[in-house]
Design an enzyme around this catalytic site. Structure first.
Site, PDB file in Angstrom:
ATOM      1  N   ARG A  40       0.973  45.737  33.847  1.00  0.00           N
ATOM      2  CA  ARG A  40       1.828  45.920  32.676  1.00  0.00           C
ATOM      3  C   ARG A  40       2.792  44.781  32.463  1.00  0.00           C
ATOM      4  O   ARG A  40       2.896  44.243  31.364  1.00  0.00           O
ATOM      5  CB  ARG A  40       2.626  47.219  32.833  1.00  0.00           C
ATOM      6  N   PHE A  94      -4.432  48.993  25.933  1.00  0.00           N
ATOM      7  CA  PHE A  94      -4.808  49.021  27.362  1.00  0.00           C
ATOM      8  C   PHE A  94      -3.618  48.820  28.314  1.00  0.00           C
ATOM      9  O   PHE A  94      -2.508  48.634  27.879  1.00  0.00           O
ATOM     10  CB  PHE A  94      -6.006  48.123  27.676  1.00  0.00           C
ATOM     11  N   GLU A  95      -3.896  48.953  29.593  1.00  0.00           N
ATOM     12  CA  GLU A  95      -2.864  48.958  30.657  1.00  0.00           C
ATOM     13  C   GLU A  95      -1.845  50.085  30.415  1.00  0.00           C
ATOM     14  O   GLU A  95      -0.653  49.927  30.629  1.00  0.00           O
ATOM     15  CB  GLU A  95      -2.123  47.615  30.749  1.00  0.00           C
ATOM     16  N   GLY A  96      -2.327  51.214  29.960  1.00  0.00           N
ATOM     17  CA  GLY A  96      -1.434  52.320  29.595  1.00  0.00           C
ATOM     18  C   GLY A  96      -1.016  52.133  28.149  1.00  0.00           C
ATOM     19  O   GLY A  96      -0.402  51.129  27.814  1.00  0.00           O
TER      20      GLY A  96
END
Lengths: 265, 596
Positions: free
Chosen positions: B267, B402-404
């Site tokens: 993140r 993406f990445e949460g």
């Protein structure tokens, strides 16, 4: 082989150059400094020779202010073995002659078998230092070289350079000699990340005039034979013209412009 | 400057501590070595990637893997790998800086990032010595390329609900994997897969799966995506795949720890990396604005476009200040930790989970903003493939997913703060009590006495922290634990906190610059901090009012009065200051405030 490489730190080619208010030089604040691109070829060539000839060493030599260390370190990160910086306030204002004198002096005791450098620095474009260094050291010189072959015994170098009409001139010089690189000599490598980390611990020395055995009046502005009176930017280029229309009409219009406006035909 | 000690502050404490009260790491503090790393990365992009971008974007077979190997030879893939395993063991700040340069081409950046980040870090942090020795040296050079297999068709944000199953073989030598994965970056060419699966269908775990010599792995067709066209994204099916027992990564049932910690690192790198392309796009837009003439003058001379330049630059300044601040704290913390003490390392990284989410949301929204506004500056040409914004405009869209997703990350921000406060790890409620007592004091609150070179902005920042926490506290009082289900309120709280962190980081950096270089050389940064703080303060006030209205009922009036007590004195002329900010970047042909 013991190889020396002359290197100069110059403003990045994309730098926007600004002139000082008193026209005495360029504003160096905020400039990004890089290795003179022609010197990159010299470093790369030195490294390639070193890789071929076991036991060779490459030393980078530069004259300039303290910040030049960063660029020497780039050379060390590429793979050179050691670096020398000549840094002294008295060197300020040196012309090519005074610069070559100091560089020659520092190289004298090193007894290099080969000295490589760029054919010119892209900041002042003088293209005189390599020849003058050769004179001071009493060495043969081969300038603007785009191919270099060192003999197996390390005694001779065959140097190639482009001349007019697409032909090549081939020079053979006895070593030690000084060879100045032209674009096309090679494709310089990147400084690898592990190389950058190793560069930190490689030998590097900084020397001043005293250590060099030169007097202030022999070098720097005082020893210079040439004085820059004023710096100014080139006049802004007028935008080009596009002549519209069919080729025949456009050609006619172009000839008319060349004759009447530009007055060149 | 880089030698100055940065403080290792507690995660989330920026909300509670006075702005600029300790030294932070900033993009003004890069070492000579870091700048050299950065240059190698930019040179690599310039010479090896950009000239053949067309071929990359058309997925010429074998091209990206060969470029990754070339990057590997230069050491660009080994930054985060410990020295012991042939990596560089470099700092997070270095890793972030290089990501920024790599991010210039989105599809290249995700290919490299999936390998070095989510594809390699699970082994760096959770592998046993045997696994590390076996894989890391080859991952470091790019000899083998990796990918990360978490997402499934039915489980995206709700990662823990995945269905892939692992069962120990009757002879006890292998785990047998069955299931399917979705949207796997690098799937098309990866040699190594970090696969999450549930042992016996219920114990969330991770495995290292080698492709070579393994049967039953089927790679699906390449997805046809909006952007990042040069990167490989496929589904993967595992059918009775035999994975040697030794390839279990970490412990059975503890796979979620690996998944979430690795995502945390991903993140902040994604959010920080986003600043790289932002700087490129801003420079392109300014350069175009200078040559495009309409109504008899270059369009860059029109006020609305200058306003865009200023806003883009302000957000980039804030974004990079936020990101490197955390990288610096992690590095300061990690410096004293043994290379093998992974538990302690994870603790330090996890400490900044709140900031990681903030940086992810802020950075990815800034890049979408900058892509949109810089494309706008190109007018109709911006919409064509021939001009330089069309590709990054498409490429950056997925950053918010993406990445949460940014939604998940927004929930995590206040969620984590509240969890830590209730565990006594963050003195949040003590600070709220202090705000309340400050409000009761007859005389103006303490913070009105702020003085110093950036007093106005710092005061706005201090007030913003109080406004945000005052309103958030009312919501917490009303909903208690059920606040988790009030997503609109949580989102509003997150937005206030994100803005606060942006202001606090920009002010901290600017104050340091004033201290190091003096005011005259920090003019534009001071302008930026001032405008950013006023606009953030305004936004936070509005959001606080929304929360109060939603939760306070009849008492709202009283609370609005308290917000007024937390009002700034006077306003700055943001239109005028933005003109000055824009003039700086137009003159410089782009963003020039970071030292790399």
């Amino acid at each position: 082989m013991k190889i020396g490489v002359l290197m100069k730190q110059v403003p990045d080619t994309e730098t926007k150059i600004r002139i000082k208010d008193d026209a005495s030089g360029i504003v160096v604040d905020g400039i990004k400094w890089v290795m003179n691109p022609y010197d990159e070829y010299a470093v790369e060539e030195a490294l390639r020779i070193k890789e071929k000839k076991a036991g060779s060493t490459v030393t980078i030599i530069s004259m300039g202010p303290k910040r030049s260390v960063e660029t020497i370190r780039t050379g060390l990160a590429m793979g050179a073995d050691s670096g020398i910086l000549i840094d002294d306030p008295a060197l300020e204002g040196a012309d090519c002659y005074a610069t070559a004198k100091a560089l020659a002096k520092v190289m004298e005791p090193e007894n290099f078998d080969l000295i490589l450098c760029g054919k010119q620095a892209i900041d002042d474009d003088s293209a005189q230092v390599p020849q003058m260094v050769a004179e001071f050291l009493g060495m043969p010189q081969a300038m603007v070289i785009d191919k270099l072959v060192v003999s197996d015994d390390g005694k001779k170098a065959t140097c190639y350079r482009r001349i007019e009409g697409g032909a090549k001139e081939v020079l053979e010089v006895d070593l030690p000699a000084i060879v100045a690189a032209e674009k096309g000599l090679n494709e310089p490598r990147y400084a690898s990340l592990p190389g950058i980390m190793k560069a930190k611990s490689k030998p590097f020395k900084e020397i001043n005039l005293g250590a060099l055995g030169l007097k202030a009046e022999e070098v720097g502005a005082k020893g210079a034979k040439l004085k820059v009176k004023k710096y100014f930017l080139p006049a802004e280029k007028a935008p080009g013209k596009i002549i519209p229309g069919e080729p025949e009409d456009a050609a006619r219009a172009l000839v008319k412009m060349l004759r009447e406006e530009a007055k060149v035909v | 400057m880089a030698e100055k000690q940065v403080k290792i502050a507690k995660g989330g404490s920026f909300l509670l501590e006075p702005t600029g009260s300790y030294r932070v790491f900033t993009p003004d503090d890069f070492t000579e070595e870091q700048k050299m790393f950065s240059k190698t990365a930019s040179d690599f992009l310039e010479k090896e990637i950009i000239p053949i971008l067309e071929k990359i974007e058309h997925k010429q077979p074998g091209l990206v893997p060969s470029l990754l190997k070339k990057a590997g030879e230069l050491g660009l893939l080994m930054i985060d790998i410990p020295k012991k395993y042939d990596g560089l063991g470099e700092s997070k700040a270095t890793s972030m800086l290089v990501s920024e340069k790599m991010a210039r081409i989105g599809s290249w950046a995700v290919s490299a990032g999936a390998h070095t980040g989510i594809g390699t870090l699970p082994i760096v942090y959770f592998g046993n010595p045997e696994q590390k020795k076996r894989y890391l040296p080859r991952l470091a050079t790019g000899e083998i390329l990796s990918c990360y297999c978490l997402t499934e068709t039915g489980s995206g944000s709700d990662a823990l609900s995945l269905k892939t199953k692992a069962v120990l073989s009757p002879d006890g030598k292998h785990y047998i994997l069955n299931g399917g994965k979705q949207f796997i970056t690098n799937a098309g060419f990866a040699d190594l897969f970090i696969v999450y699966a549930k042992v016996d269908g219920d114990k969330f775990s991770a495995f290292i799966v080698e492709k070579a010599g393994t049967e039953g792995i089927q790679i699906g067709a390449e997805e046809k995506k909006l952007g990042l066209k040069g990167s490989s994204t496929c589904s993967i099916t595992f059918e009775n795949v035999k994975v040697p027992k030794e390839n279990l990564l970490g412990e059975i049932g503890k796979g979620h720890k690996i998944a979430f910690n690795i995502l945390n690192i991903g993140r902040f790198k994604l959010g920080a990396g986003a600043m790289g392309p932002c700087k490129v796009m801003l420079a392109e837009a300014i350069k175009y604005g200078k040559v495009r003439v309409q109504f008899g003058k270059p369009i860059i001379d029109f006020g609305m476009l200058r306003r865009k330049v200023a806003d883009m630059a302000i957000k980039i300044y804030a974004g990079e200040s936020m990101a490197y601040r955390i990288a610096g704290m992690m590095d300061a913390g990690l410096k004293s930790v043994d290379e093998d003490d992974v538990v302690k390392q994870m603790e330090i990284i996890e400490e900044y989970a709140i900031e990681d989410s903030i940086i992810k949301v802020y950075g990815t929204e800034v890049i979408n903003y900058v892509a949109d506004e810089s494309l706008q500056m190109f007018g109709g040409y911006g919409f064509t493939e021939e001009y330089p914004i069309e590709r990054p405009y498409r490429d950056c869209r997925v950053d918010r997913i993406f990445e949460g997703t940014n939604e998940i990350n927004r929930l995590l921000i206040p969620g984590t703060i509240l969890r830590r406060a209730s565990k006594g790890q963050l003195p949040l409620f003590e600070f709220i009590a202090r705000i309340n007592s400050e409000l009761e004091e007859k005389s103006k609150s303490r913070i009105s006495k702020t003085s110093g070179p950036l007093a106005w902005a710092v005061r706005a920042c201090e007030l913003s922290k109080r406004v945000a926490l005052y309103a958030s506290n009312l919501a917490v009082q009303k909903y208690a634990l059920a606040i988790q289900d009030e997503q609109e309120v949580m989102e509003t709280m997150a937005n206030m906190i994100i803005d606060t962190y942006a202001m606090d980081s920009a002010c901290a950096r600017t104050l340091q610059l004033i201290e190091d270089r003096g005011k005259t050389k920090t003019r534009v940064q001071m302008d930026i901090a001032n405008v950013l703080c006023q606009e953030s303060y305004d936004r936070i006030n509005l959001l606080a009012r929304n929360i109060i209205t939603a939760v306070a009922g009849d008492e709202a009036k009283k609370h609005f009065k308290n917000l007024e007590k937390l009002g700034t004195k006077g306003r700055i002329d943001s239109i005028k200051i933005k003109k000055e900010i824009a003039a700086h970047f137009v003159e410089a042909d782009g963003y020039n405030l970071s030292a790399s």
